[in-house]
Write a protein that holds these residues in place. Structure first.
Motif, PDB file in Angstrom:
ATOM      1  N   GLN A 176       5.939   5.924   9.365  1.00 36.53           N
ATOM      2  CA  GLN A 176       6.813   5.706  10.778  1.00 36.53           C
ATOM      3  C   GLN A 176       7.262   4.260  10.976  1.00 36.53           C
ATOM      4  O   GLN A 176       8.088   3.936  11.774  1.00 36.53           O
ATOM      5  N   LEU A 177       6.284   3.491  10.674  1.00 33.57           N
ATOM      6  CA  LEU A 177       6.723   1.851  10.873  1.00 33.57           C
ATOM      7  C   LEU A 177       7.745   1.342  10.180  1.00 33.57           C
ATOM      8  O   LEU A 177       8.499   0.452  10.275  1.00 33.57           O
ATOM      9  N   THR A 178       7.749   1.903   8.772  1.00 36.88           N
ATOM     10  CA  THR A 178       8.702   1.264   7.655  1.00 36.88           C
ATOM     11  C   THR A 178       9.738   2.034   7.444  1.00 36.88           C
ATOM     12  O   THR A 178      10.785   1.672   6.422  1.00 36.88           O
ATOM     13  N   ALA A 179       9.806   3.439   7.631  1.00 41.17           N
ATOM     14  CA  ALA A 179      10.556   4.609   6.948  1.00 41.17           C
ATOM     15  C   ALA A 179      10.797   4.352   5.485  1.00 41.17           C
ATOM     16  O   ALA A 179      11.815   4.835   5.013  1.00 41.17           O
ATOM     17  N   SER A 180       9.575   4.094   4.751  1.00 45.61           N
ATOM     18  CA  SER A 180       9.433   3.903   3.392  1.00 45.61           C
ATOM     19  C   SER A 180       8.248   4.817   2.824  1.00 45.61           C
ATOM     20  O   SER A 180       7.048   4.396   3.060  1.00 45.61           O
ATOM     21  N   TYR A 181       8.669   5.818   2.064  1.00 48.18           N
ATOM     22  CA  TYR A 181       7.253   6.548   1.421  1.00 48.18           C
ATOM     23  C   TYR A 181       6.894   5.560   0.350  1.00 48.18           C
ATOM     24  O   TYR A 181       5.700   5.770   0.046  1.00 48.18           O
ATOM     25  N   ARG A 182       7.516   4.693  -0.283  1.00 49.07           N
ATOM     26  CA  ARG A 182       6.770   3.848  -1.209  1.00 49.07           C
ATOM     27  C   ARG A 182       5.834   2.974  -0.601  1.00 49.07           C
ATOM     28  O   ARG A 182       4.848   2.822  -1.210  1.00 49.07           O
ATOM     29  N   VAL A 183       6.161   2.318   0.238  1.00 46.01           N
ATOM     30  CA  VAL A 183       4.948   1.396   1.230  1.00 46.01           C
ATOM     31  C   VAL A 183       3.809   2.271   1.622  1.00 46.01           C
ATOM     32  O   VAL A 183       2.859   1.791   1.523  1.00 46.01           O
ATOM     33  N   GLY A 184       4.214   3.350   1.952  1.00 48.78           N
ATOM     34  CA  GLY A 184       3.218   4.397   2.381  1.00 48.78           C
ATOM     35  C   GLY A 184       2.315   4.701   1.405  1.00 48.78           C
ATOM     36  O   GLY A 184       0.936   4.812   1.310  1.00 48.78           O
ATOM     37  N   LEU A 185       2.939   4.853   0.140  1.00 49.12           N
ATOM     38  CA  LEU A 185       2.060   5.288  -1.183  1.00 49.12           C
ATOM     39  C   LEU A 185       1.044   3.965  -1.506  1.00 49.12           C
ATOM     40  O   LEU A 185      -0.097   3.958  -1.917  1.00 49.12           O
ATOM     41  N   VAL A 186       1.643   2.811  -1.327  1.00 40.62           N
ATOM     42  CA  VAL A 186       0.845   1.686  -1.820  1.00 40.62           C
ATOM     43  C   VAL A 186      -0.418   1.575  -0.939  1.00 40.62           C
ATOM     44  O   VAL A 186      -1.527   1.037  -1.306  1.00 40.62           O
ATOM     45  N   SER A 187      -0.017   1.832   0.434  1.00 38.11           N
ATOM     46  CA  SER A 187      -1.478   1.763   1.304  1.00 38.11           C
ATOM     47  C   SER A 187      -2.535   2.563   0.923  1.00 38.11           C
ATOM     48  O   SER A 187      -3.674   2.413   1.108  1.00 38.11           O
ATOM     49  N   LEU A 188      -2.448   3.731  -0.189  1.00 38.52           N
ATOM     50  CA  LEU A 188      -3.709   4.353  -0.713  1.00 38.52           C
ATOM     51  C   LEU A 188      -4.508   3.445  -1.814  1.00 38.52           C
ATOM     52  O   LEU A 188      -5.491   4.020  -2.146  1.00 38.52           O
ATOM     53  N   LEU A 189      -3.974   2.423  -2.073  1.00 38.52           N
ATOM     54  CA  LEU A 189      -4.639   1.806  -3.413  1.00 38.52           C
ATOM     55  C   LEU A 189      -6.082   1.445  -2.742  1.00 38.52           C
ATOM     56  O   LEU A 189      -6.974   1.169  -3.439  1.00 38.52           O
ATOM     57  N   ILE A 190      -6.044   1.035  -1.454  1.00 36.46           N
ATOM     58  CA  ILE A 190      -7.371   0.637  -0.784  1.00 36.46           C
ATOM     59  C   ILE A 190      -8.670   1.376  -0.980  1.00 36.46           C
ATOM     60  O   ILE A 190      -9.585   1.477  -0.936  1.00 36.46           O
ATOM     61  N   PHE A 191      -8.271   2.790  -0.756  1.00 40.64           N
ATOM     62  CA  PHE A 191      -9.063   4.046  -1.078  1.00 40.64           C
ATOM     63  C   PHE A 191      -9.748   3.772  -2.374  1.00 40.64           C
ATOM     64  O   PHE A 191     -10.950   4.175  -2.391  1.00 40.64           O
ATOM     65  N   PHE A 192      -9.012   3.723  -3.468  1.00 44.00           N
ATOM     66  CA  PHE A 192      -9.297   3.662  -4.839  1.00 44.00           C
ATOM     67  C   PHE A 192     -10.387   2.476  -5.150  1.00 44.00           C
ATOM     68  O   PHE A 192     -11.584   2.326  -5.905  1.00 44.00           O
ATOM     69  N   VAL A 193     -10.022   1.205  -4.619  1.00 39.12           N
ATOM     70  CA  VAL A 193     -10.594   0.058  -4.951  1.00 39.12           C
ATOM     71  C   VAL A 193     -11.850   0.132  -4.171  1.00 39.12           C
ATOM     72  O   VAL A 193     -13.051  -0.163  -4.703  1.00 39.12           O
ATOM     73  N   VAL A 194     -11.773   0.283  -2.777  1.00 39.78           N
ATOM     74  CA  VAL A 194     -13.223   0.186  -1.890  1.00 39.78           C
ATOM     75  C   VAL A 194     -14.098   1.323  -2.587  1.00 39.78           C
ATOM     76  O   VAL A 194     -15.259   1.203  -2.511  1.00 39.78           O
TER      77      VAL A 194
END
Length: 463
Positions: A420-438
Motif C-alpha cells: 500500500q505504501l510502495t505499490a510494489s509487490y517485490r518490495v513487499g516480498l523482501v520484507s519477509l526476509l526478517i521472518f526467516f533470519v530472526v
C-alpha cells in the motif's frame, strides 16, 4: 453440548497404534491439503483480488487497478484486500484455536470435534459458488469461516500425533502424513489444471474467473469426502482429564485453558521454541499464501503457469518431506529445520530477482520451494510434539496452529502495508526476509534436549 463420563482410574498404558489407525491419520492430511493447495495457494488470492477490483470499479482483465473497496467503511486498496483478510483470520484464530485445543484435551470424543470443524470449513468452501460479480464481502466472510475451521480441525488432528508413536517414531509419522498431504493436494490441483486448460478461452477473463471459483468449490467437496476416512479409522484415546471430566466440555475447556496459561511459565523453553516457530513459519505461510498473487500481479504470469508451478511444488514436496525426514534420522530434526531456514532465505532472494513474464525461472524457483517446504513443516510439527507436557497436546497445538497450515499474521500484514505504501509487490516480498533470519536465530538458541526433558518427555536418540 454437555458431556458426562463416569470417572475411572486406569493405570494401564494405552495400546500401541495400529497401521490402520496411522493410515487414517495420514489421510486427513490428504483431505485438508486440497484446501491449502487449491484454495489458499493458487486460486483464492487472485480470485478474491479480482472480485475486490470489480467492486472497486476496475475493468475485468485490466493489467493494473488503483481502485479501493470499503469493507465496514475502511478504505482498502483492492490489491491489499486479500492479505489483510488473511491477517484478520489469523487474528481471530489467536482466540479460537487455543480454546479448541483445550476442549479437545477435555473431550472423550475428539473425532467428533475433528469432523465438526472439517465439515464446517468444507461447507464454507463449497459456498464460494455464490461469490459472483462484486460480492467481495461474501467471499471474505466465507474465507474467514473456512480458514478458522481449517485451523481448528488441524489443532485436533495434530493432537493425535503424540498418541501414535514414541519419540523416535514421530518424525517419520509426521513426515509421511505431510508427504501424503502434498500428494493429495497435488492430485486435485492436477485435475483443476486439466479443467482450466481445456475449458478456458482466450480473451474471456470472466470464464477464467468462473473456473477459479469452481476449482475452489471442488476443494471443499474433496475435503469433506476424504475426512470420512479418518473419522472411521482413528481411535479415541481420551486423556486422564477427559476420563474424569464432568459437565460442559466447552466451559471446562475455557477453565482448563486459563489454568494452562497460568502454569505455562513452568515450560519457558517450550514457549521459546513456539516463539521461534511462530516467527519463521509465519514467513513460510506468507510465501505459500501470496505466491499466486505475486505471480499474477507482479510477474504477470498466466493462471496456467501458476497452477503448473504449484503442482510441481506439491509433488516435489512429497519427496522433500520424506527426504528431509530421512536426513532428520541422521542429524536430528532440529538441525534439519535450521538448514531448511537457510534455504528459505535463498528462496526469497531468488523470488525478488525473478524477471516478469518469464515462466521457466518461476518454475525453477517453485521446484526449490518444493524440496524444502514439506520437511521444514513436518519436522517442526514432530519436534514440537516432544516439547508438550502429557495430556496438554490439544492446548499446545492450539497455540502452535496460530502459524501453521494456511495461517500467517504478521507476514501478510507487512506485505499488505508495504504494497500500500510502495505499490510494489517485490518490495513487499523482501520484507519477509526478517521472518526467516530472526526465526533461525531464535530456533538456534533453543537448547532442544533440555527443553524436551523439562517438558517431562524422553528425548529421541538423535536431535
Amino acid at each position: 453440548m454437555a458431556e458426562t463420563v463416569t470417572p475411572t482410574v486406569d493405570d494401564t498404558p494405552p495400546p500401541a497404534s495400529t497401521r490402520r489407525e496411522r493410515r487414517g491419520w495420514y489421510i486427513y492430511d490428504w483431505a485438508n491439503s486440497a484446501f491449502q493447495t487449491t484454495v489458499i495457494t493458487v486460486f483464492l488470492g487472485p480470485f478474491l483480488t479480482t472480485v475486490a477490483e470489480l467492486a472497486a470499479g476496475c475493468e475485468l482483465g485490466a493489467d493494473t487497478c488503483d481502485g479501493y473497496v470499503h469493507p465496514l467503511g475502511i478504505r482498502v486498496a483492492a490489491g491489499s484486500y486479500y492479505p489483510y483478510l488473511i491477517s484478520l483470520s489469523v487474528f481471530l484464530t489467536v482466540f479460537v484455536l487455543p480454546v479448541i485445543g483445550a476442549i479437545a484435551d477435555r473431550s472423550a470424543h475428539k473425532k467428533r470435534l475433528l469432523g465438526g470443524a472439517a465439515f464446517t470449513g468444507a461447507a464454507a468452501t463449497i459456498a464460494m459458488a455464490f461469490v459472483t460479480g462484486d460480492r467481495y464481502l461474501l467471499g471474505g466472510a466465507l474465507f474467514l469461516i473456512a480458514n478458522i475451521s481449517f485451523g481448528a480441525a488441524i489443532v485436533v488432528y495434530n493432537s493425535f500425533l503424540p498418541q501414535l508413536g514414541g519419540p523416535d517414531e514421530r518424525d517419520g509419522i509426521s513426515s509421511r502424513g505431510w508427504a501424503l498431504g502434498y500428494l493429495g493436494g497435488g492430485v486435485l490441483l492436477a485435475l483443476n489444471l486439466v479443467a482450466v486448460t481445456l475449458l478456458s478461452e482466450d480473451d474471456n477473463p470472466q470464464r477464467t474467473l468462473d473456473l477459479a471459483r469452481w476449482s475452489i468449490v471442488s476443494a471443499g467437496v474433496w475435503w469433506a469426502v476424504f475426512t470420512l476416512v479418518p473419522l472411521r479409522w482413528l481411535r479415541e484415546r481420551p486423556s486422564a482429564a477427559a476420563l474424569v471430566a464432568r459437565g460442559n466440555v466447552l466451559t471446562d475447556g475455557f477453565r482448563q485453558l486459563g489454568h494452562t496459561l497460568r502454569e505455562v511459565k513452568a515450560y519457558p523453553l517450550t514457549l521459546f521454541f513456539l516463539l521461534a516457530f511462530l516467527v519463521y513459519n509465519d514467513g513460510i505461510q506468507t510465501v505459500i499464501t501470496l505466491a499466486s498473487q505475486y505471480g499474477t500481479e507482479e510477474l504477470r504470469l498466466e493462471q496456467g503457469t501458476l497452477i503448473v508451478t504449484i503442482l510441481l511444488v506439491q509433488f516435489l514436496a512429497f519427496g522433500g518431506a520424506l527426504g528431509l525426514g530421512a536426513l532428520a534420522r541422521r542429524i536430528g530434526a532440529w538441525k534439519t529445520v535450521l538448514l531448511s531456514l537457510v534455504l528459505w532465505t535463498g528462496v526469497i532472494l531468488g523470488a525478488f530477482r525473478l524477471p516478469a513474464e518469464a515462466p521457466v525461472p518461476f518454475m525453477i524457483l517453485g521446484a526449490a520451494i518444493g524440496l524444502v517446504l514439506g520437511g521444514s513443516q513436518a519436522l517442526s510439527r514432530s519436534l514440537f510434539s516432544q516439547l508438550i507436557p502429557t495430556g496438554k497436546e490439544g492446548e499446545y497445538y492450539g497455540f502452535y496452529e496460530i502459524s501453521d497450515k494456511g495461517t500467517s499474521w504478521l507476514g501478510p500484514l507487512a506485505f499488505g502495508l508495504v504494497f500500500q505504501l510502495t505499490a510494489s509487490y517485490r518490495v513487499g516480498l523482501v520484507s519477509l526476509l526478517i521472518f526467516f533470519v530472526v526465526g533461525f536465530l531464535l530456533l538456534a538458541a533453543v537448547p532442544i534436549r533440555r527443553a524436551i526433558v523439562a517438558a517431562g518427555n524422553t528425548p529421541p536418540r538423535v536431535l
